[in-house]
Enzyme design. Sequence first.
Site, PDB file in Angstrom:
ATOM      1  N   ASP A 407       0.859  -1.189   0.000  1.00 42.47           N
ATOM      2  CA  ASP A 407       0.000   0.000   0.000  1.00 42.47           C
ATOM      3  C   ASP A 407       0.897   1.242   0.000  1.00 42.47           C
ATOM      4  O   ASP A 407       2.111   1.141   0.215  1.00 42.47           O
ATOM      5  CB  ASP A 407      -0.850  -0.057   1.282  1.00 42.47           C
ATOM      6  CG  ASP A 407      -1.905   1.031   1.347  1.00 42.47           C
ATOM      7  OD1 ASP A 407      -2.275   1.592   0.295  1.00 42.47           O
ATOM      8  OD2 ASP A 407      -2.375   1.316   2.475  1.00 42.47           O
ATOM      9  N   GLU A 410       2.659   5.010  -3.944  1.00 41.36           N
ATOM     10  CA  GLU A 410       2.658   6.014  -5.043  1.00 41.36           C
ATOM     11  C   GLU A 410       3.979   6.767  -5.094  1.00 41.36           C
ATOM     12  O   GLU A 410       4.381   7.141  -6.195  1.00 41.36           O
ATOM     13  CB  GLU A 410       1.478   6.974  -4.843  1.00 41.36           C
ATOM     14  CG  GLU A 410       0.109   6.321  -5.014  1.00 41.36           C
ATOM     15  CD  GLU A 410      -0.265   5.396  -3.855  1.00 41.36           C
ATOM     16  OE1 GLU A 410       0.256   5.623  -2.749  1.00 41.36           O
ATOM     17  OE2 GLU A 410      -1.041   4.462  -4.070  1.00 41.36           O
ATOM     18  N   ASP A 484      -9.071   3.185  -2.481  1.00 41.36           N
ATOM     19  CA  ASP A 484     -10.104   3.525  -1.502  1.00 41.36           C
ATOM     20  C   ASP A 484     -11.418   3.967  -2.124  1.00 41.36           C
ATOM     21  O   ASP A 484     -11.762   5.148  -2.159  1.00 41.36           O
ATOM     22  CB  ASP A 484      -9.573   4.614  -0.571  1.00 41.36           C
ATOM     23  CG  ASP A 484      -8.393   4.119   0.250  1.00 41.36           C
ATOM     24  OD1 ASP A 484      -8.180   2.892   0.300  1.00 41.36           O
ATOM     25  OD2 ASP A 484      -7.698   4.955   0.835  1.00 41.36           O
TER      26      ASP A 484
HETATM   27  O1  MIG Z   1      -4.875   5.784   3.835  1.00 37.63           O
HETATM   28  O2  MIG Z   1      -3.512   0.747   5.682  1.00 37.63           O
HETATM   29  O3  MIG Z   1      -5.928   1.940   0.371  1.00 37.63           O
HETATM   30  O4  MIG Z   1      -6.733  -0.336   1.756  1.00 37.63           O
HETATM   31  O5  MIG Z   1      -6.724  -0.208   4.551  1.00 37.63           O
HETATM   32  C1  MIG Z   1      -4.929   4.666   4.643  1.00 37.63           C
HETATM   33  C2  MIG Z   1      -4.699   1.425   5.847  1.00 37.63           C
HETATM   34  C3  MIG Z   1      -3.855   3.667   4.276  1.00 37.63           C
HETATM   35  C4  MIG Z   1      -5.000   2.841   2.360  1.00 37.63           C
HETATM   36  C5  MIG Z   1      -5.396   1.610   1.632  1.00 37.63           C
HETATM   37  C6  MIG Z   1      -6.376   0.825   2.437  1.00 37.63           C
HETATM   38  C7  MIG Z   1      -5.772   0.469   3.777  1.00 37.63           C
HETATM   39  C8  MIG Z   1      -5.335   1.747   4.509  1.00 37.63           C
HETATM   40  N1  MIG Z   1      -4.421   2.498   3.649  1.00 37.63           N
END
Ligand code: MIG
Length: 783
Positions: A407, A410, A484
Amino acid sequence: MLEDTSFAIHPGKEQVTGIDAYSDIGTLLNYKKTDNKYLFQCKNGQVVIQFYTDFIVRVVMNPVDEPKLSGSKAVITLPETVTVKEQQSSEALILKTSKLELVIKKSPFRLTVNDHQGRELIAEMDRGMGFKSTGEVIAYKVMNEADHFYGFGEKSGHLDKRGEKYEMWNTDVYAPHNPETDPLYESIPYFMTLRDGRAHGVFFDNTFRTIFDMKSEEHYYSFQAEGGQLDYYVFAGPEPKSVLEQYTHLTGKMPLPPKWALGYHQSRYSYRSEAEVRELAKNFIERDIPLDAVHLDIHYMNGYRVFTFDQERFPNPEKLIKDLRELGIRVVPIVDPGVKKDPEYNIYQEGVNGDLFCKYIEGHIYHGDVWPGPSAFPDFTDEKVHKWWGDKHEFYTKLGIEGIWNDMNEPAVFNETKTMDVEVIHRNEGRPATHRELHNIYGLLMEKATYGGLRQQLNGKRPFLLTRAGYAGVQRYAAVWTGDNRSFWEHLQMSLPMVMNLGLSGAPFAGPDVGGFAYDTNAELLTRWTQVGAFTPFFRNHSAIGFKNQEPWQFGEKYATIMKKYIQMRYEWMPQLYSLFYQASKTGLPVMRPLLMEFPDDEKTYNMNDQFMIGDNVIVAPILVPSVTDRAVYLPAGEWIEFSTGIVYEGAETHLIHAELDEMPIFVKKGSAIMQTEWISNIVKSSKNITMNVYASDHDESYRFTFYDDDGETFEYEKNAFVELDIEVKSNEDSVEINVLQQKGNLSPAYKEINVNVVGLKEGQHVIINGENSGEKRVVPVK
Ligand code: MIG
């Protein structure tokens, strides 16, 4: 405020826009040919034309220097030797391969690419290639009235992107994804154009911020970048499928995923303790709801430090993972790139001491705020960092973990720009470049590093990676989830074209958070979404902290029963899905595809957002709105059998189909076949019984497909340990013939035969298997 100062008359405020802002490449002065490439000197810059295959040509324009041809992070294929014929006239030069014809007008330099039959693919007229002294580059191409555009990776909105303008800049977007919300997490600067049933493609391999504009001008579309070269490839097609094969010839295919990754995944931000995870697993087992993976979100870590477990909440991860594995369930932990700035934390120490983090040119480490507070970011553009990060995953693989969820890559940073300072420098294998240039490939390179590590550590087992960010080529390492989304019906609707366009962009293993991530889901939405999820390539239910829990049983038995039916159905369809994933790994063709891919001559399919195909013979037409139990379903030419009822529908027509909450309309093309099995239990997962459902036609029909199977978890298939059957189904008035044309591979599976179930056989129609009239027991033998 600044408007009150002389800033108001700053010279930079005089805005010249559109084509006028760019200098044209100008007149061709001379050219020379070397090997497989042509170098053109134009008045204002240089252009290289390089043939990759008979079907693929690359164009590179550099206003300053001789075009650079190496260094792509997306393209993994070298050019082949291509025979090119040349023709000269005073106005133009013509270059021809057996599949492409390039017409290069000299004054000014203008390029038209036609196919070998003279059909125009891309063309320049009064506008062509341009650039600014500040580094921007642009290409204008003639937009035909009949053009429809697809691909562009992960974009919200409708399937057909004509009339849209998109930016590529990997961005974490928690705000609701609306049709105009752009950019999102992935950047795949590639598109396919469909014009009157014929298709071609363009891949703009530029890692800077890029913009694709199919909106602002009536007769032109354009693609442009903030810097770098104008470096693009044209794919001749002419079928949508061949365009994708050509694009993935350059950028690679998805490796065959382990079977478990194709099952149902349950996630939550976050399951916070061992006890909670055990309870979750127990619930699935007791209810006999299939479950292959539980995802652990950020709370499993010690203070959000990657490569750690919180001692209190997860005192014995090894035992937890082992116990779950015995129940047929795998654990997939989240790993973010940000490494907590903490002098007592080994990963941070190693990163600093080994000089592995992204830095400013002046030499200090870049720190950005993410979950753990101020954090440093590994520089994945460096070989040394790559290896280090991959090796660190031993922490997980030693515990029995085979899948990683990446995650925030980016990379996302909690600040105004939402990402790393664009002035940060990446080492980039000895060719240092700013984050402004390499931002869009940070995620891709993190996946590459992670995949490399897991591949080494798993002793021949297939890794599973899930990523949020990526660039062209991401399919080589990871599945993609679409970030998200929210628990809105609109987001369920939008997920279909989004995943289909990802598939058309070379990334077949994709899916949204089923049920919606943010906001509270509800029983009906979750049920309908789970039905769709059972057929999207990646199938994971995930929801956010602070919102309702959305495991399949959270809304009572009535809904739990329906969801269970569909999650089980996912496993019943596994032989079919797995065969299609195999096909995707070989050809690049997506598992979930828009109807236009199979019916490119049928205009009704060109912007069909609310139906999709699984392979080439199944149409799924889900209910995507609340309280609705009837919907219009468009079926293209042919005859179609409704999967659940056996009712036959005529194609090239729209039908009103009824579907109560426990039904989702699915149609199989008459004359074709699908492979099925039974759901047994979580521990066994798939039955040894495989059934071929043949949908008998009484017209002359012929259909060919491939059934593929292997051990589902290792790379032994690379050494021939698989079974592959090329199967032909031929129907006519008198008979339905099923022929195994060829069996490949030397795995002999547990099943020695495949049951044949013929649906819709007419009286008097015989079933002939491998040339013999079948008796009562219809089976296809497997060697
Ligand atoms: O902005 O790790 O898209 O799936 O649960 C929060 C917490 C950071 C974003 C991910 C989401 C995940 C969350 N992460």
